[in-house]
Design a protein around this motif. Structure first.
Motif, mmCIF file in Angstrom:
data_model
loop_
_atom_site.group_PDB
_atom_site.id
_atom_site.type_symbol
_atom_site.label_atom_id
_atom_site.label_comp_id
_atom_site.label_asym_id
_atom_site.label_seq_id
_atom_site.Cartn_x
_atom_site.Cartn_y
_atom_site.Cartn_z
ATOM 1 N N LEU A 24 6.645 68.777 46.542
ATOM 2 C CA LEU A 24 7.610 67.750 45.890
ATOM 3 C C LEU A 24 6.769 66.774 45.120
ATOM 4 C CD1 LEU A 24 10.420 67.475 48.627
ATOM 5 C CD2 LEU A 24 10.379 68.814 46.216
ATOM 6 N N HIS A 35 10.183 62.477 44.302
ATOM 7 C CA HIS A 35 11.081 62.914 45.045
ATOM 8 C C HIS A 35 11.670 61.498 45.590
ATOM 9 C CE1 HIS A 35 7.767 63.379 47.858
ATOM 10 N NE2 HIS A 35 8.741 63.448 48.967
ATOM 11 N N LYS A 93 18.154 66.131 42.240
ATOM 12 C CA LYS A 93 17.268 65.230 42.465
ATOM 13 C C LYS A 93 16.573 65.651 43.729
ATOM 14 C CE LYS A 93 14.553 61.651 41.820
ATOM 15 N NZ LYS A 93 13.341 61.527 40.579
ATOM 16 N N PRO A 94 15.340 66.153 43.872
ATOM 17 C CA PRO A 94 14.719 66.550 45.102
ATOM 18 C C PRO A 94 14.566 65.619 46.015
ATOM 19 C CG PRO A 94 13.118 66.408 43.220
ATOM 20 C CD PRO A 94 14.436 66.364 42.708
#
Length: 335
Positions: free
Chosen positions: A108, A111, A133-134
């Motif tokens: 990621l 994030h 949205k991570p």
């Protein structure tokens, strides 16, 4: 895999109970033992402890005992192997799951790190998931993690611990949301996160008005008071109910109900000549309407004029029905 092992354990338990019942019934009716003596003989035979018989048995009783010993040895051995395999496999599955989560988090970039998975943390996670949205959630309650670990990337631990923040990828993160129920705990999280990532945008929850200033001093960029927002919302429903109800309709709970979108000017740059809002012509192309403009220095302009010059690193706020927002995203490949 775990479910398969559980079914094997149930089978092993069933077979062991069946052997005990079979042994008791056999000794009761073949050797004419009392129920207590039959149960005692079954237990010492199945467990192979080597105690002597209650009283001498005839040929039929001896043959039955031999058969019971052979049967019980196989069944008990099967039960032990299943239970051992289950314990080892469960540990292996947990290790593999943790390794998979770690690998996913290591990939990621930019994030969101959510600290705490209570009521506010869960709502934040749902909204982030809706916008794809991570994010990573730091939570120390193991029961909560086990309940939702198939839906969310979890790091088990205390968000006040720097090592836990680092394992959540805080140094590569773009945002941090501190939703712990205690203001002091959120304060420590904000302090630690700011030290680990100077460019992090930090949003913190606060319960007390006196905590706001302290959180800002600690490094928070935004401080939200859920109780105050809820009270304001309820009061507004009394003063101007229709307007607030209309605003509630501008839902952002999921991809099929999104009515507002924030779009960077750079997303339009390679597709259209975007010197002004008029040049974008979003109303005709997508049905969406631009209701706000955010200048590079952070100035907000509500209902901007069509001739407003669009500058690099600025953004526009777009309003539309869900299908119009989807058309906008598809047309300009907005992530």
């Amino acid at each position: 895999m775990i479910k398969l092992f559980r079914s094997k354990i149930y089978l092993a338990l069933f077979l062991m109970v069946a052997v005990l019942i079979f042994g008791v019934m056999g000794y009761r009716f073949i050797s004419d033992y009392s129920w207590i003596d039959a149960f005692y003989m079954t237990i010492i035979t199945v467990t192979t402890v080597g105690f002597s018989e209650v009283r001498p048995m005839g040929p039929e009783g001896k043959i039955f005992t031999v058969f019971l010993i052979i049967t019980s040895v196989f069944i008990v051995g099967f039960a032990i192997s299943v239970i051992t395999e289950y314990i080892l496999s469960r540990n292996s599955v947990q290790l593999l799951k943790k390794k998979k989560v770690k690998n996913s988090i290591d990939k990621l970039i930019n994030h969101v790190v959510v600290c705490g998975f209570g009521r506010n943390g869960m709502q934040a996670a749902e909204r982030l998931k809706a916008y794809k949205k991570p994010f990573v959630v730091i939570e120390k309650d193991k029961e909560v993690i086990e309940r939702y670990d198939n839906e969310v990337l979890f790091i088990e631990g205390d968000a006040n611990d720097d090592e836990v923040l680092i394992s959540a990828g805080i140094e590569r993160a773009q945002y941090l949301i501190a939703t712990l129920p205690d203001d002091a705990a959120n304060l420590f999280v904000v302090l630690s996160a700011r030290q680990l990532n100077k460019g992090l945008f930090i949003i913190s929850r606060a319960s007390l008005v006196t905590s706001q200033k302290k959180l800002f001093l600690a490094g928070a960029d935004k401080v939200i008071m859920p109780d105050k927002i809820g009270g304001d919302h309820m009061a507004s429903l009394v003063v101007m109910p229709d307007l607030i109800t209309f605003m509630d309709k501008l839902s952002m709970e999921g991809e099929h109900t999104i009515n507002l979108e924030e779009v960077a000017i750079e997303d339009f740059a390679n597709k259209v000549d975007c010197n002004s809002i008029r040049d974008l012509d979003l109303r005709r192309k997508t049905g969406c309407t631009i209701i706000g403009y955010i200048a590079p220095e952070g100035e907000y302009i509500i209902n901007p004029e069509a001739d407003l010059v669009l500058r690099p690193n600025s953004k526009v706020i777009v309003l539309g029905r869900p299908e119009q927002i989807r058309k906008l995203n598809e047309m300009f490949h907005i992530q």
